[in-house]
Write a protein that holds these residues in place. Structure first.
Motif, PDB file in Angstrom:
ATOM      1  N   GLY A 121       0.823  -1.213   0.000  1.00 15.98           N
ATOM      2  CA  GLY A 121       0.000   0.000   0.000  1.00 15.98           C
ATOM      3  C   GLY A 121       0.856   1.261   0.000  1.00 15.98           C
ATOM      4  O   GLY A 121       0.582   2.186   0.752  1.00 15.98           O
ATOM      5  N   PHE A 122       1.872   1.276  -0.858  1.00 20.72           N
ATOM      6  CA  PHE A 122       2.723   2.466  -0.980  1.00 20.72           C
ATOM      7  C   PHE A 122       1.909   3.586  -1.621  1.00 20.72           C
ATOM      8  O   PHE A 122       1.114   3.334  -2.524  1.00 20.72           O
ATOM      9  CB  PHE A 122       3.930   2.133  -1.870  1.00 20.72           C
ATOM     10  CG  PHE A 122       5.008   3.189  -1.880  1.00 20.72           C
ATOM     11  CD1 PHE A 122       6.105   3.098  -1.039  1.00 20.72           C
ATOM     12  CD2 PHE A 122       4.931   4.279  -2.747  1.00 20.72           C
ATOM     13  CE1 PHE A 122       7.102   4.062  -1.050  1.00 20.72           C
ATOM     14  CE2 PHE A 122       5.921   5.244  -2.763  1.00 20.72           C
ATOM     15  CZ  PHE A 122       7.019   5.136  -1.914  1.00 20.72           C
ATOM     16  N   VAL A 123       2.102   4.830  -1.149  1.00 16.67           N
ATOM     17  CA  VAL A 123       1.373   5.969  -1.709  1.00 16.67           C
ATOM     18  C   VAL A 123       2.364   6.984  -2.287  1.00 16.67           C
ATOM     19  O   VAL A 123       3.392   7.276  -1.659  1.00 16.67           O
ATOM     20  CB  VAL A 123       0.490   6.637  -0.635  1.00 16.67           C
ATOM     21  CG1 VAL A 123      -0.187   7.905  -1.192  1.00 16.67           C
ATOM     22  CG2 VAL A 123      -0.576   5.655  -0.133  1.00 16.67           C
ATOM     23  N   CYS A 124       2.073   7.446  -3.492  1.00 25.40           N
ATOM     24  CA  CYS A 124       2.891   8.512  -4.074  1.00 25.40           C
ATOM     25  C   CYS A 124       1.961   9.505  -4.767  1.00 25.40           C
ATOM     26  O   CYS A 124       0.777   9.220  -4.971  1.00 25.40           O
ATOM     27  CB  CYS A 124       3.911   7.945  -5.060  1.00 25.40           C
ATOM     28  SG  CYS A 124       3.189   7.177  -6.502  1.00 25.40           S
ATOM     29  N   VAL A 125       2.483  10.656  -5.104  1.00 21.32           N
ATOM     30  CA  VAL A 125       1.712  11.595  -5.923  1.00 21.32           C
ATOM     31  C   VAL A 125       2.445  11.819  -7.237  1.00 21.32           C
ATOM     32  O   VAL A 125       3.677  11.691  -7.317  1.00 21.32           O
ATOM     33  CB  VAL A 125       1.466  12.956  -5.224  1.00 21.32           C
ATOM     34  CG1 VAL A 125       0.517  12.783  -4.055  1.00 21.32           C
ATOM     35  CG2 VAL A 125       2.759  13.621  -4.817  1.00 21.32           C
TER      36      VAL A 125
END
Lengths: 255, 255
Positions: free
Chosen positions: A59-63
């Motif tokens: 569940g890695f989050v990036c923008v």
């Protein structure tokens, strides 16, 4: 400017880590490559943390900035997945405010560390776990009790890789537990933030304390504020970033 | 001559299959390499079947001749595992009669085939499963009912890869079932023997029948005795040889 958040699931085995580096292929760079191939220009991508080489994420989050506004958010995963290697999958996307920051806005994260307590590594999971053979099966309840002694707000300097230059080493560990599932021991750690190698040193320390090769109390190790007081650093390959917590959570759209 | 049987667990992804071939690395050859490194001479190794490139095994059985009698059977796994790549593990060994043959003495085998019924492949299992996205989730009960229509003793010529030159194509399928576990559909097939690609064609046929793209009855497909009457051949990477059955079972010693 439109900013989109992405949720990623990736196997870190063949990457030099999240972050772009001169040597090796990073998750960040394959994501930029995929977006450039899909939309014609190379976007800026900012991640929630710098996972190390070999570390995985569910569940890695990036923008991502610079995606044409004409691309609907719910189409982003399909467009990127079609151009990503099999080891990286975009599972959800969200339109977020331009000032949303995946790292600074994170309230906390959960990591898991997987030990296989068996005589030989299992070839089917050896990229995602570390094999710890023991004469007698490891006692998950005893390990779990040790884990519990590291929860709370402490100076975790003893659990930071030496050479790291972070000044504020106080963190709050909300939960640190160990559960057994067959020959798997799953260590779960949730905290408001993590120092460099903190989870890998926490797990190594609990295993070393349980094995009796580290003859200090958890309190002594914490109060030493010295890396040398804690146990070994476990290998990266058994570590997975499970979840990043935000409040409010981005409005994820799953394709 | 002393003959030892070995039970193997291996990930087939990077092998050209079980059998030694001119191009590519086989499981058989890395096993011979490990034994030669451990004991100084290259043994003869005979397997229970020729798994294809990419096919995995959790209970493959082979025999090894030419191991010095001074090496105790229960030490064989340790000695070989120390010299095998991480993708192959010897889980047990047995001393067997010199006329024990892992292929001809097998009473039957069980294979499993794993379908992930989800939109995107899961990078953590994509080497061991095949992703089948569908608008509506696949109905495991309906698939299982179709599987049941292929059990029993039949001429399975329609389920043999074209170009195969086996004459006797009658086999007895003891069990063919489909169960759902989350987004995983696990097909299990037990039979007294298998034709080339038989499991992969059986699973492809059941999926094609269920999807309505194959408009024949199971009985029509069987009685056609023609590969063209059955469904597609599913990819190798989702196939695992689970168990080989013997009666009596070799006296396995686990280290």
């Amino acid at each position: 400017m439109e900013r989109r958040a992405l949720k990623l699931r990736y196997v870190g085995t063949e990457f030099c880590g999240w972050q772009v580096q001169k040597n090796g292929v990073s998750v960040q760079s394959v994501l930029q490559d995929a977006a450039e191939a899909a939309f014609g220009s190379r976007p800026t991508v900012t991640g929630c943390s710098r996972t190390d080489a070999g570390v995985h994420a569910k569940g890695f989050v990036c923008v991502m900035d610079g995606i044409p506004e004409s691309v609907p958010t719910d189409r982003l995963p399909d467009a990127l997945n079609a151009r990503l290697p099999a080891s990286v999958v975009v599972t959800a996307a969200a339109k977020v405010d331009p000032d949303f920051h995946p790292r600074y806005d994170a309230k906390g994260k959960e990591y898991r560390y997987t030990v296989r307590n068996r005589r030989f590594p299992d070839p089917f999971t050896s990229d995602y776990s570390v094999c710890v053979p023991t004469r007698e099966p490891l006692d998950a309840d005893a390990l779990n009790a040790l884990c519990g002694q590291f929860t709370g707000t402490h100076d975790f300097r003893s659990f930071m890789a030496s050479g790291s230059d972070v000044e504020d080493t106080v963190r709050t560990v909300y939960d640190f537990s160990c559960t057994r599932n067959g020959d798997e021991l799953i260590f779960s750690v949730s905290a408001d933030g993590f120092l460099y190698n903190m989870v890998r040193i926490l797990v190594g320390t609990v295993l070393d304390l349980n094995a009796g090769v580290l003859k200090r109390t958890p309190g002594e190790i914490l109060s030493a504020c010295d890396r040398a007081a804690a146990g070994r650093t476990m290998p990266a390959k058994a570590l997975t970033l499970e979840t990043v917590f935000y409040d409010p959570e981005p409005a994820w759209e799953e394709p």
